[in-house]
Write an enzyme that holds these catalytic residues in place. Sequence first.
Site, PDB file in Angstrom:
ATOM      1  N   LYS A 209      15.115   7.368  31.013  1.00 10.09           N
ATOM      2  CA  LYS A 209      13.934   8.230  31.128  1.00 10.09           C
ATOM      3  C   LYS A 209      13.355   8.597  29.757  1.00 10.09           C
ATOM      4  O   LYS A 209      13.206   9.772  29.411  1.00 10.09           O
ATOM      5  CB  LYS A 209      14.275   9.503  31.917  1.00 10.09           C
ATOM      6  CG  LYS A 209      14.754   9.244  33.346  1.00 10.09           C
ATOM      7  CD  LYS A 209      15.076  10.555  34.057  1.00 10.09           C
ATOM      8  CE  LYS A 209      15.440  10.344  35.508  1.00 10.09           C
ATOM      9  NZ  LYS A 209      16.722   9.649  35.701  1.00 10.09           N
TER      10      LYS A 209
ATOM     11  N   ASP B 195      18.783   3.735  33.228  1.00  7.43           N
ATOM     12  CA  ASP B 195      17.867   4.826  33.553  1.00  7.43           C
ATOM     13  C   ASP B 195      17.995   5.947  32.519  1.00  7.43           C
ATOM     14  O   ASP B 195      18.690   6.940  32.747  1.00  7.43           O
ATOM     15  CB  ASP B 195      18.191   5.342  34.959  1.00  7.43           C
ATOM     16  CG  ASP B 195      17.248   6.437  35.423  1.00  7.43           C
ATOM     17  OD1 ASP B 195      16.124   6.509  34.901  1.00  7.43           O
ATOM     18  OD2 ASP B 195      17.652   7.210  36.305  1.00  7.43           O
TER      19      ASP B 195
ATOM     20  N   THR C 168      12.920  13.639  42.173  1.00  2.00           N
ATOM     21  CA  THR C 168      13.129  13.973  43.587  1.00  2.00           C
ATOM     22  C   THR C 168      13.755  15.350  43.773  1.00  2.00           C
ATOM     23  O   THR C 168      13.857  15.838  44.902  1.00  2.00           O
ATOM     24  CB  THR C 168      13.998  12.912  44.279  1.00  2.00           C
ATOM     25  OG1 THR C 168      15.186  12.697  43.510  1.00  2.00           O
ATOM     26  CG2 THR C 168      13.241  11.601  44.423  1.00  2.00           C
TER      27      THR C 168
ATOM     28  N   ARG D 147      26.006   9.563  45.220  1.00  2.00           N
ATOM     29  CA  ARG D 147      27.126  10.266  45.825  1.00  2.00           C
ATOM     30  C   ARG D 147      27.507   9.820  47.238  1.00  2.00           C
ATOM     31  O   ARG D 147      28.700   9.790  47.566  1.00  2.00           O
ATOM     32  CB  ARG D 147      26.857  11.775  45.771  1.00  2.00           C
ATOM     33  CG  ARG D 147      27.053  12.348  44.375  1.00  2.00           C
ATOM     34  CD  ARG D 147      26.463  13.737  44.212  1.00  2.00           C
ATOM     35  NE  ARG D 147      25.001  13.685  44.107  1.00  2.00           N
ATOM     36  CZ  ARG D 147      24.255  14.707  43.692  1.00  2.00           C
ATOM     37  NH1 ARG D 147      24.820  15.849  43.359  1.00  2.00           N
ATOM     38  NH2 ARG D 147      22.948  14.578  43.616  1.00  2.00           N
TER      39      ARG D 147
ATOM     40  N   ASP E 150       9.072  10.617  24.497  1.00  4.46           N
ATOM     41  CA  ASP E 150       8.947  11.070  23.105  1.00  4.46           C
ATOM     42  C   ASP E 150       7.616  10.543  22.591  1.00  4.46           C
ATOM     43  O   ASP E 150       6.817   9.996  23.362  1.00  4.46           O
ATOM     44  CB  ASP E 150      10.127  10.539  22.277  1.00  4.46           C
ATOM     45  CG  ASP E 150      10.515  11.497  21.140  1.00  4.46           C
ATOM     46  OD1 ASP E 150       9.601  11.913  20.392  1.00  4.46           O
ATOM     47  OD2 ASP E 150      11.705  11.824  21.013  1.00  4.46           O
TER      48      ASP E 150
ATOM     49  N   LYS F  10      23.097   1.399  38.644  1.00  9.99           N
ATOM     50  CA  LYS F  10      22.335   2.229  37.709  1.00  9.99           C
ATOM     51  C   LYS F  10      23.275   2.915  36.728  1.00  9.99           C
ATOM     52  O   LYS F  10      24.233   3.574  37.129  1.00  9.99           O
ATOM     53  CB  LYS F  10      21.517   3.282  38.449  1.00  9.99           C
ATOM     54  CG  LYS F  10      20.681   4.172  37.514  1.00  9.99           C
ATOM     55  CD  LYS F  10      19.802   5.135  38.281  1.00  9.99           C
ATOM     56  CE  LYS F  10      20.540   6.362  38.769  1.00  9.99           C
ATOM     57  NZ  LYS F  10      20.844   7.301  37.651  1.00  9.99           N
TER      58      LYS F  10
END
Length: 244
Positions: free
Chosen positions: A65, A63, A127, A219, A68, A36
Amino acid sequence: MNQAEPPLIIALDFPTPDDALAFVQRFDHPEELFCKVGMELYYQGGPAVVRQLQALGVRVFLDLKLHDIPNTVERAARIIGGLGVALTTVHAQGGRKMMAAAVRGVRAGAADAGVQPAKVLAITQLTSTSPAALRDEQQVAVPLPDSVNHLAQLAATSGLDGVVSSAAEVAGMRPHLPDDFLFITPGIRLADAHVDDQVRVMTPDAARRAGSSGIVVGRPITQATDPVAAYQHIKSLWEEPIHE
């Protein structure tokens, strides 16, 4: 994306393209990776970092997002479509017209470039969003799972291919959505790990059992002492057979 081979997607949340590319090249077979590229990395490296990863054989989930007015999203999505990425995202809260515009843009851009169009996923609720934040900050009166279900159904009727959501909400969504609808779930942590800034988290094996089509892990892999070993461990958990 073949649902028979659900992916483990590594979130390359690095500050520079050089860092991201060096990380990927720690793996003996980067062509087996699905990664990603989010806003931080893309704003640093732009389309070039996507192409550099693709040159190594990496499948890319871009990604960004998008959120608009429909015309702006369609134009941006057309550029994304031309990159030949596998997945990309828009915010479901932008509404049906905006989501449909994103799909048109991606398909047009892919046709112009002669590449396979990306599957377009809708962001439902991040999330990191808690039920209290949904109620107090967004002023959404319905429970969080109901909001996620509504946005997922809106995405499906807008022609999108799937959603990004917590794995905890997948079981509640699946009965109301097409069989080939994708559920890509971030917020994945090992049982003994810190949750960082995530709120709605789940382990890799639990996410698979819950019905996730793919998981996004950052992570726990990228900041591990041995990222390759961490990736292989999480992959083994994710690919554990599901016993009915």
